[in-house]
Scaffold this motif. Sequence first.
Motif, PDB file in Angstrom:
ATOM      1  N   TYR A 156      50.222 -38.124  -5.525  1.00 38.69           N
ATOM      2  CA  TYR A 156      51.053 -38.942  -5.688  1.00 38.69           C
ATOM      3  C   TYR A 156      51.798 -38.939  -7.556  1.00 38.69           C
ATOM      4  O   TYR A 156      52.677 -38.568  -7.506  1.00 38.69           O
ATOM      5  CB  TYR A 156      51.261 -40.794  -5.497  1.00 38.69           C
ATOM      6  CG  TYR A 156      52.130 -41.101  -5.577  1.00 38.69           C
ATOM      7  CD1 TYR A 156      53.419 -41.556  -4.560  1.00 38.69           C
ATOM      8  CD2 TYR A 156      52.545 -41.980  -7.174  1.00 38.69           C
ATOM      9  CE1 TYR A 156      54.637 -41.728  -4.094  1.00 38.69           C
ATOM     10  CE2 TYR A 156      53.250 -43.148  -6.456  1.00 38.69           C
ATOM     11  CZ  TYR A 156      54.518 -42.560  -5.456  1.00 38.69           C
ATOM     12  OH  TYR A 156      55.940 -43.233  -5.925  1.00 38.69           O
ATOM     13  N   GLN A 157      50.527 -39.124  -8.553  1.00 32.43           N
ATOM     14  CA  GLN A 157      52.204 -39.298  -9.540  1.00 32.43           C
ATOM     15  C   GLN A 157      51.106 -37.866 -10.235  1.00 32.43           C
ATOM     16  O   GLN A 157      52.508 -37.441 -11.120  1.00 32.43           O
ATOM     17  CB  GLN A 157      50.353 -39.799 -10.168  1.00 32.43           C
ATOM     18  CG  GLN A 157      50.866 -39.404 -11.661  1.00 32.43           C
ATOM     19  CD  GLN A 157      51.698 -40.518 -12.322  1.00 32.43           C
ATOM     20  OE1 GLN A 157      52.134 -41.675 -11.794  1.00 32.43           O
ATOM     21  NE2 GLN A 157      52.538 -40.139 -13.771  1.00 32.43           N
ATOM     22  N   SER A 158      50.621 -36.543  -9.608  1.00 35.36           N
ATOM     23  CA  SER A 158      50.772 -35.574 -10.576  1.00 35.36           C
ATOM     24  C   SER A 158      51.185 -34.571  -9.961  1.00 35.36           C
ATOM     25  O   SER A 158      51.766 -33.525 -10.142  1.00 35.36           O
ATOM     26  CB  SER A 158      49.120 -34.718 -10.050  1.00 35.36           C
ATOM     27  OG  SER A 158      48.032 -35.563 -11.073  1.00 35.36           O
ATOM     28  N   MET A 159      51.952 -35.414  -8.274  1.00 32.09           N
ATOM     29  CA  MET A 159      52.848 -33.985  -8.223  1.00 32.09           C
ATOM     30  C   MET A 159      54.507 -34.321  -8.612  1.00 32.09           C
ATOM     31  O   MET A 159      55.444 -33.598  -9.101  1.00 32.09           O
ATOM     32  CB  MET A 159      53.096 -34.679  -6.184  1.00 32.09           C
ATOM     33  CG  MET A 159      52.195 -34.517  -5.803  1.00 32.09           C
ATOM     34  SD  MET A 159      51.981 -32.395  -5.562  1.00 32.09           S
ATOM     35  CE  MET A 159      53.979 -31.943  -4.293  1.00 32.09           C
ATOM     36  N   TYR A 160      54.712 -35.477  -9.339  1.00 31.85           N
ATOM     37  CA  TYR A 160      55.757 -35.572 -10.139  1.00 31.85           C
ATOM     38  C   TYR A 160      55.376 -34.672 -11.572  1.00 31.85           C
ATOM     39  O   TYR A 160      56.559 -33.926 -11.906  1.00 31.85           O
ATOM     40  CB  TYR A 160      55.483 -36.779 -11.124  1.00 31.85           C
ATOM     41  CG  TYR A 160      56.983 -37.470 -11.458  1.00 31.85           C
ATOM     42  CD1 TYR A 160      58.712 -37.355 -11.122  1.00 31.85           C
ATOM     43  CD2 TYR A 160      57.858 -36.874 -12.351  1.00 31.85           C
ATOM     44  CE1 TYR A 160      59.576 -37.508 -11.213  1.00 31.85           C
ATOM     45  CE2 TYR A 160      58.723 -37.710 -13.279  1.00 31.85           C
ATOM     46  CZ  TYR A 160      59.674 -37.514 -12.998  1.00 31.85           C
ATOM     47  OH  TYR A 160      60.831 -37.633 -13.526  1.00 31.85           O
ATOM     48  N   MET A 161      54.687 -34.439 -12.112  1.00 32.06           N
ATOM     49  CA  MET A 161      53.927 -33.449 -13.305  1.00 32.06           C
ATOM     50  C   MET A 161      54.254 -31.963 -12.798  1.00 32.06           C
ATOM     51  O   MET A 161      54.619 -31.967 -13.432  1.00 32.06           O
ATOM     52  CB  MET A 161      53.023 -34.452 -14.079  1.00 32.06           C
ATOM     53  CG  MET A 161      52.997 -35.812 -14.367  1.00 32.06           C
ATOM     54  SD  MET A 161      54.091 -36.192 -15.419  1.00 32.06           S
ATOM     55  CE  MET A 161      53.668 -38.396 -15.618  1.00 32.06           C
ATOM     56  N   PHE A 162      53.495 -31.811 -11.548  1.00 32.58           N
ATOM     57  CA  PHE A 162      53.932 -30.604 -11.175  1.00 32.58           C
ATOM     58  C   PHE A 162      55.015 -30.480 -11.412  1.00 32.58           C
ATOM     59  O   PHE A 162      55.702 -28.742 -11.356  1.00 32.58           O
ATOM     60  CB  PHE A 162      53.251 -30.266 -10.070  1.00 32.58           C
ATOM     61  CG  PHE A 162      53.328 -28.590  -9.702  1.00 32.58           C
ATOM     62  CD1 PHE A 162      52.395 -27.989 -10.685  1.00 32.58           C
ATOM     63  CD2 PHE A 162      53.784 -28.580  -8.604  1.00 32.58           C
ATOM     64  CE1 PHE A 162      52.155 -26.578 -10.070  1.00 32.58           C
ATOM     65  CE2 PHE A 162      53.454 -27.379  -7.861  1.00 32.58           C
ATOM     66  CZ  PHE A 162      52.461 -26.430  -8.620  1.00 32.58           C
ATOM     67  N   GLY A 163      56.252 -30.810 -10.357  1.00 31.83           N
ATOM     68  CA  GLY A 163      57.433 -30.536 -10.300  1.00 31.83           C
ATOM     69  C   GLY A 163      58.341 -30.161 -11.825  1.00 31.83           C
ATOM     70  O   GLY A 163      58.780 -29.629 -11.958  1.00 31.83           O
ATOM     71  N   MET A 164      57.755 -31.434 -12.643  1.00 35.86           N
ATOM     72  CA  MET A 164      58.149 -30.774 -14.241  1.00 35.86           C
ATOM     73  C   MET A 164      58.394 -29.717 -14.915  1.00 35.86           C
ATOM     74  O   MET A 164      58.764 -29.327 -15.439  1.00 35.86           O
ATOM     75  CB  MET A 164      57.656 -32.321 -14.962  1.00 35.86           C
ATOM     76  CG  MET A 164      58.561 -33.648 -14.865  1.00 35.86           C
ATOM     77  SD  MET A 164      57.501 -34.706 -15.661  1.00 35.86           S
ATOM     78  CE  MET A 164      57.461 -34.583 -17.581  1.00 35.86           C
TER      79      MET A 164
END
Length: 659
Positions: A229-237
Amino acid sequence: MEEPGLHPAKDITTWRKVCEVEVVEKWPLCSPDLNPTENLWAIIMEAMYYDTSCVPSLVLTVSRSPGSNSSHFGHQITSLTTRPPPAPPVSAMEDNFDAILTKLGTGKWTMLYLLSMMYWYSLLPYHAIAGVFMAPPINHKCIPPPHASTPTLVLPPDAQHTPANTSYTSPPDLPYEDDSCSYLTEDAMTGNPVKQPCTLWDFDNSTFTSTVTSEFQLVCGKRYYRATYQSMYMFGMLVGALFNGFLADNYGRWTMVAVSTAFYTIVALGSAWLPSLSWLLVARFVLGTMHPATLQTGYILVMEVTEVKMRSINGMVQFTTWSIATVLFSGWAYLLRDWRWLQTAVSLPCLLFLPLIWLMGESPRWLAVVGQHERALKELKRAAKWNNVVLPPDHELLAIMHSVQQQAASAKKADDEVSSVTSRFSRAVDQFMILFKTPKLRIITLVTSINFFVSSMLFFGLTAGAPTLRVNPLVYVAISGMVELPTTTIVIPFIDYFGRKKVLVFSFLFSAAVLLAQPAVPDGLESSKDSEATLPSADLKWVSVALVMLGKMSSTTSLFMILLYSMELFPTEIRNQGVGAGMISSRLGTIVAPFIMSTLNVKYPWAVSLVFGATSLFAGVVLWPLWESKGARLPDTITELEGGDTEHTQAPLPSLRQS
């Protein structure tokens, strides 16, 4: 002199095109008067003396000699005059446009951009670190089905050393350590107990009434979805950063900010009411891809409307609202304990930014680069009106814009020559591999990439460190935001006095020291007055928190410092590639951090600080081969980097206090 033709040399042909020299393609045959050639050379020499940037073109007046009836004879040069160069030199173009911004100064127009983007930056932490409050680890207990032979499995790992009168809810000969992920049933054939995976849990709702963790049962075998859940945002970045620069350069800074912030607002509000975890993770990824378009493009937009002397200040103060929002996020989470309402509440303020978009305009510098000069002129006049200043005449402004456009066109010409997808991919690979072309470049690239990775991993990992220390996440995140606030300002005099490398090494080694010391703090178990049970000592717990917060403060310093240091180490011709490689490493660090914590927090929470401390120590040690960039002239080429004395022979730069 009988029709010798133009000189075919490439340099001369290029010079004529750049300086727009008008020539007589067919010199009059048998001209009776070629003596003005000496005067012609004198005019050229005089013009070069006063303007060495480009030899001015000549206006030659050729007329027929009186009484001549021939179409080929009797022509002579009757006058020779000069005209100014058509455009400012390439080296002065940026300075000319900066002179316009200096004339505009810092007024209401500039502050509109700065304050608007600072407000938007204050909304991003609510989603970038949302996992801390919306998908935290929560105490839970398995709810077994009615046919289970025992409701729980609480046999401790050292059961063989416990007193004989100790009672268990499972047979002592079964080596079970955890009662939250399984239950026992009786085997119909043998009558022996059989462990079955749990499918339903009872969650501790004392801190949060509803979270992504509890609603979608993200525990036991699904606990890695919390990190996802947290890493998906970072991967999107990471993915968004790959396309953001191209889109912003081709469609405009304001356009990208407007589209991305509007889309970000819609997705942020909509994600609060998505019914499935899969769609929620997709929404997190989409938000991450919009993050660079709003943050980095917004930063560029502000810098492109800011006068030179204020860029360092505006560049630093923009992100202070990030730290302030981190503190406020704890307040929001305290008031709203349901994750859907919390997500809605922190997303609604995004709507207030949308009217500000229409007050702002496109970057005049970008408009000049792409040839939209009338639109740029209109925006500059609006800026002058808002800032109450008077700009130079329109024709001077348009001349500068024409120069900026010419410079950009010449730089883009080489890119346009690479047209096929294969050629562009090959060129991208070549641009990356050039970072490993020479010995010094290899050292700079490897060391700075390691530093970017570690500093980002520590920054985001320590922000979400409340579960590791078993403390209230509301208080922990608030303190985490407060320790960030003074870092970027306090560090300035130190890097100005001690230099970049020493401060960066110290920040990594200091983080390593406090993080490696944290597991050594005793658990601090003290006896309760009412029972023989032991309770954690709050004093010792906050010693651990204090050590981690010192590590967080130091990692914030290293994150700020490595960006500045790497920009000064890489040569100008490949600086974008070098810093870009570092930013990719940075994104990878933010992706990895949640998984490290999720994996170790289950059984070895003390190991999180050890891993972070060890990597910080490694990042500080590998800086040893690099040199100090303070007071050194920035290298422009790879040849200059490899051939120059990087520590002693370069010209000094102004101090940061003067910039």
